[in-house]
Design a protein around this motif. Structure first.
Motif, PDB file in Angstrom:
ATOM      1  N   GLY A   1      53.358  92.379  30.159  1.00  0.00           N
ATOM      2  CA  GLY A   1      54.454  93.172  29.578  1.00  0.00           C
ATOM      3  C   GLY A   1      54.055  93.873  28.298  1.00  0.00           C
ATOM      4  O   GLY A   1      54.924  94.393  27.582  1.00  0.00           O
ATOM      5  N   GLY A   2      52.786  93.864  27.928  1.00  0.00           N
ATOM      6  CA  GLY A   2      52.312  94.542  26.715  1.00  0.00           C
ATOM      7  C   GLY A   2      52.497  93.676  25.472  1.00  0.00           C
ATOM      8  O   GLY A   2      53.298  92.736  25.474  1.00  0.00           O
ATOM      9  N   THR A   3      51.765  94.025  24.424  1.00  0.00           N
ATOM     10  CA  THR A   3      51.869  93.193  23.207  1.00  0.00           C
ATOM     11  C   THR A   3      53.225  93.354  22.530  1.00  0.00           C
ATOM     12  O   THR A   3      53.738  92.420  21.927  1.00  0.00           O
ATOM     13  CB  THR A   3      50.753  93.575  22.202  1.00  0.00           C
ATOM     14  OG1 THR A   3      50.737  94.988  22.055  1.00  0.00           O
ATOM     15  CG2 THR A   3      49.406  93.056  22.634  1.00  0.00           C
ATOM     16  N   TYR A   4      53.786  94.580  22.612  1.00  0.00           N
ATOM     17  CA  TYR A   4      55.122  94.745  22.039  1.00  0.00           C
ATOM     18  C   TYR A   4      56.111  95.161  23.113  1.00  0.00           C
ATOM     19  O   TYR A   4      55.888  96.114  23.843  1.00  0.00           O
ATOM     20  CB  TYR A   4      55.127  95.780  20.906  1.00  0.00           C
ATOM     21  CG  TYR A   4      56.460  95.800  20.192  1.00  0.00           C
ATOM     22  CD1 TYR A   4      56.778  94.820  19.269  1.00  0.00           C
ATOM     23  CD2 TYR A   4      57.418  96.776  20.497  1.00  0.00           C
ATOM     24  CE1 TYR A   4      58.023  94.804  18.651  1.00  0.00           C
ATOM     25  CE2 TYR A   4      58.666  96.757  19.863  1.00  0.00           C
ATOM     26  CZ  TYR A   4      58.947  95.768  18.949  1.00  0.00           C
ATOM     27  OH  TYR A   4      60.175  95.739  18.338  1.00  0.00           O
TER      28      TYR A   4
ATOM     29  N   LYS B   1      54.095  89.973  21.285  1.00  0.00           N
ATOM     30  CA  LYS B   1      53.398  88.855  21.927  1.00  0.00           C
ATOM     31  C   LYS B   1      51.902  89.132  21.786  1.00  0.00           C
ATOM     32  O   LYS B   1      51.342  89.941  22.527  1.00  0.00           O
ATOM     33  CB  LYS B   1      53.796  88.712  23.398  1.00  0.00           C
ATOM     34  CG  LYS B   1      53.226  87.438  23.985  1.00  0.00           C
ATOM     35  CD  LYS B   1      53.695  87.207  25.397  1.00  0.00           C
ATOM     36  CE  LYS B   1      53.072  85.907  25.893  1.00  0.00           C
ATOM     37  NZ  LYS B   1      52.971  85.867  27.321  1.00  0.00           N
ATOM     38  N   LEU B   2      51.310  88.484  20.818  1.00  0.00           N
ATOM     39  CA  LEU B   2      49.897  88.749  20.530  1.00  0.00           C
ATOM     40  C   LEU B   2      49.003  87.941  21.476  1.00  0.00           C
ATOM     41  O   LEU B   2      49.394  86.852  21.916  1.00  0.00           O
ATOM     42  CB  LEU B   2      49.575  88.393  19.083  1.00  0.00           C
ATOM     43  CG  LEU B   2      50.319  89.248  18.036  1.00  0.00           C
ATOM     44  CD1 LEU B   2      49.996  88.757  16.638  1.00  0.00           C
ATOM     45  CD2 LEU B   2      49.956  90.725  18.179  1.00  0.00           C
TER      46      LEU B   2
ATOM     47  N   ALA C   1      40.522  93.376  22.718  1.00  0.00           N
ATOM     48  CA  ALA C   1      40.241  93.703  24.122  1.00  0.00           C
ATOM     49  C   ALA C   1      41.224  93.026  25.062  1.00  0.00           C
ATOM     50  O   ALA C   1      41.531  93.539  26.145  1.00  0.00           O
ATOM     51  CB  ALA C   1      38.811  93.295  24.470  1.00  0.00           C
ATOM     52  N   MET C   2      41.745  91.875  24.638  1.00  0.00           N
ATOM     53  CA  MET C   2      42.670  91.125  25.489  1.00  0.00           C
ATOM     54  C   MET C   2      44.088  91.695  25.460  1.00  0.00           C
ATOM     55  O   MET C   2      44.948  91.283  26.234  1.00  0.00           O
ATOM     56  CB  MET C   2      42.714  89.655  25.043  1.00  0.00           C
ATOM     57  CG  MET C   2      41.478  88.867  25.478  1.00  0.00           C
ATOM     58  SD  MET C   2      41.361  87.337  24.574  1.00  0.00           S
ATOM     59  CE  MET C   2      42.699  86.469  25.301  1.00  0.00           C
TER      60      MET C   2
ATOM     61  N   VAL D   1      33.427  89.607  15.987  1.00  0.00           N
ATOM     62  CA  VAL D   1      33.287  89.432  17.440  1.00  0.00           C
ATOM     63  C   VAL D   1      34.583  88.864  18.020  1.00  0.00           C
ATOM     64  O   VAL D   1      35.091  89.320  19.057  1.00  0.00           O
ATOM     65  CB  VAL D   1      32.084  88.501  17.752  1.00  0.00           C
ATOM     66  CG1 VAL D   1      32.096  88.047  19.199  1.00  0.00           C
ATOM     67  CG2 VAL D   1      30.773  89.205  17.437  1.00  0.00           C
ATOM     68  N   LEU D   2      35.157  87.914  17.311  1.00  0.00           N
ATOM     69  CA  LEU D   2      36.411  87.301  17.772  1.00  0.00           C
ATOM     70  C   LEU D   2      37.554  88.328  17.725  1.00  0.00           C
ATOM     71  O   LEU D   2      38.360  88.422  18.668  1.00  0.00           O
ATOM     72  CB  LEU D   2      36.752  86.085  16.904  1.00  0.00           C
ATOM     73  CG  LEU D   2      37.969  85.283  17.329  1.00  0.00           C
ATOM     74  CD1 LEU D   2      37.792  84.703  18.729  1.00  0.00           C
ATOM     75  CD2 LEU D   2      38.240  84.143  16.343  1.00  0.00           C
TER      76      LEU D   2
END
Ligand SMILES: Nc1ncnc2c1ncn2[C@@H]1O[C@H](COP(=O)(O)OP(=O)(O)OP(=O)(O)O)[C@@H](O)[C@H]1O
Ligand SMILES: [Mg+2]
Length: 498
Positions: A461-464, A471-472, A454-455, A447-448
């Motif tokens: 600016g996106g995760t990469y 940026k996780l 989802a986040m 669930v986590l």
């Protein structure tokens, strides 16, 4: 009396020299009774030797004589030297008795004096040894904080060089942003605080500490690895401080309840008492606090003993931070240690260590590759590897050593994924009732994970991003607990580590 006489050498001689004409006689109080006629044969008391029996005569009891020895009292019916002889004998025996008493008393006094003197010398020697031993103990602890440290030697030997820095030069070494702060703490330049260095597994905490120690050659620093078993913790602390816990104290041989009849926790407390004395002296001399480093604090068990030990360590850390005697640096992979310490922390400072940002990670990779596989990779290759494993130093160093970096990076990802599924994989619909607890644990993790994925879209600016790298998505602890609707599982994920 006659029986006594029969045992004296003189009578034996008498038997040898003058064998009686009758068979063996029975001794009676009056003399020897004749076995045949039943008559009594009196002893012959007169001395037939010079000096015996005559007043002023010479000779002694050892002289050969015919007849009974001097000890034998003359019988009334056989007395031959009269009343004056009896008096003289009484007088001599009285004198002899007095003389014997005096001699005995003198001997008693003499042996009492000898015993007293021996005990006094023994006591003095014991006291001297005790004082000497106590001094040696403090001296040894003090020496443990002198330049050079077994931990540094071990780390350098493990890298096959004289330096703890990989490769032995500054070139291969990335200076992390936290290094400055750690340098100051380890060099004893900070005061009034103790520290908790917290960071994910393999992000470079220990290396930073070793690097800082090497810069001052271990002066004023002692470092130890924690262990779940308190006895092992005790032994390691003893090794770091060069303290034997009085196990080599000879005085304990004379004590019924030796200092070792104790718990590990008490021994640790004793070690800290000694350390405090040394720290006080050094503080007066150098004006700087000692530095005590406890690495891998997360290994301490989450049970009563473990909590007692953490409490003991923290109490000391607080007290020493307040007095400036010793700076304690705790180092942990797990967040739970922070929670345990936070309860009573008033002088604790937290230093968190994160994965390297993109530019530093690629720089580290480039340096590693220059050492292991020089001129093999383009900048694009390095960036792709960073995309796969991120800025975790332990991954970067492993990948850099492989000839095919990309394959190694994928292997690491696969292993981590398997590890996650082994610990938190869902068992599916057909799962048994017995595994309910595990199912809750696994489903809460999933669930986590789903919430975090989802986040990803919401990360600015996106995760990469080409410029800043990964940026996780992140959530605070209380939100994570809210998402999972369980408060306790998060620590277990942390310990796994997931
Ligand atoms: N500043 C650095 N520059 C280059 N490589 C580094 C640096 N710091 C650490 N490393 C490398 O990263 C790897 C992990 O480092 P280290 O053992 O210090 O991490 P850690 O956080 O203490 O790990 P653990 O949690 O397992 O104790 C090691 O192989 C080390 O050589
Ligand atoms: Mg470490």
């Amino acid at each position: 009396m006659a029986a006594r006489a029969s045992r004296t050498p003189s009578l034996r001689l008498c038997r040898v020299f003058c064998p009686p004409p009758w068979p063996a006689a029975h001794s009676t109080k009056q003399g020897l009774s004749h076995p045949i006629k039943g008559t009594t044969v009196p002893f012959v008391h007169r001395r037939f030797q010079s000096g015996h029996g005559t007043p002023g005569g010479t000779g002694g009891g050892n002289d050969y004589q015919l007849g009974p020895s001097q000890e034998v009292q003359p019988q009334p019916n056989t007395q031959s030297w009269g009343e004056s002889g009896q008096h003289e004998e009484d007088f001599r025996s009285h004198n002899k008795q007095r003389h014997d008493w005096r001699q005995t008393a003198y001997r008693m006094l003499e042996s009492a004096a000898t015993t007293g003197a021996s005990l006094a010398i023994l006591g003095l020697a014991g006291f001297g040894y005790h004082k000497y031993y106590k001094n040696v103990v403090l001296q040894k602890i003090n020496n443990a904080f002198e330049p050079g440290d077994p931990v540094l030697e071990l780390a350098a030997a493990g890298r096959g060089s004289t330096s703890v820095v990989p490769g032995g030069t500054e070139k291969e070494w990335i200076v992390r942003p936290e290094q400055d702060k750690i340098d100051k703490v380890v060099a004893g330049e900070t005061n009034g605080h103790y520290y908790l260095l917290l960071g994910e597994k393999g992000c470079g905490k220990t290396s930073m500490i070793l690097d800082a120690m090497q810069k001052v050659d271990g002066l004023g620093i002692a470092m130890m690895e924690c262990h779940a078993d308190l006895e092992i913790f005790r032994i390691r602390l003893g090794k770091a401080l060069d303290f034997e816990f009085h196990e080599d104290y000879i005085g304990s041989l004379f004590s019924i309840r030796g200092p070792r009849d104790t718990t590990a926790l008490l021994d640790i407390e004793r070690a800290f008492n000694k350390l405090e004395k040394v720290a006080l002296k050094r503080k007066r001399r150098t004006g700087q606090p000692l530095v005590l480093i406890f690495n891998s604090m997360h290994l301490l068990r989450d049970d009563e003993d473990g909590l007692d030990l953490i409490e003991l360590l923290q109490q000391r850390a607080e007290a020493w931070a307040a007095t400036g005697l010793c700076t304690v640096l705790f180092c942990s992979d797990d967040y739970i240690v922070y929670e345990k310490l936070k309860h009573y922390a008033s002088r604790m400072e937290l230093i968190t260590v994160q994965d390297l940002p993109k530019d530093m990670a690629i720089s580290a990779l480039r340096r590693y590759r220059a050492k292991h596989h020089a001129n093999q990779d383009t900048e694009g290759d390095l960036e792709r590897i960073y995309q796969l494993v991120g800025g975790r130093l332990s991954y970067l160093s492993r990948v850099a050593q492989a000839s095919n970096m990309e394959a190694k990076a994928n292997e690491i990802i696969e292993n981590e994924e398997r590890w996650l599924l082994t610990n938190c994989g869902l068992l599916g619909e057909g799962q048994d009732d017995d595994v309910n607890e595990y199912s809750k644990f696994a489903s809460a993790a999933m669930v986590l994970c789903r919430a975090l994925v989802a986040m990803e879209d919401k990360v600015e600016g996106g995760t990469y991003n080409e410029d800043r790298g990964w940026k996780l998505p992140q959530v605070p602890l209380h939100i994570a607990r809210e998402i999972m609707t369980r408060a306790d599982f998060i620590h277990r994920y942390d310990v796994c580590p997931i």
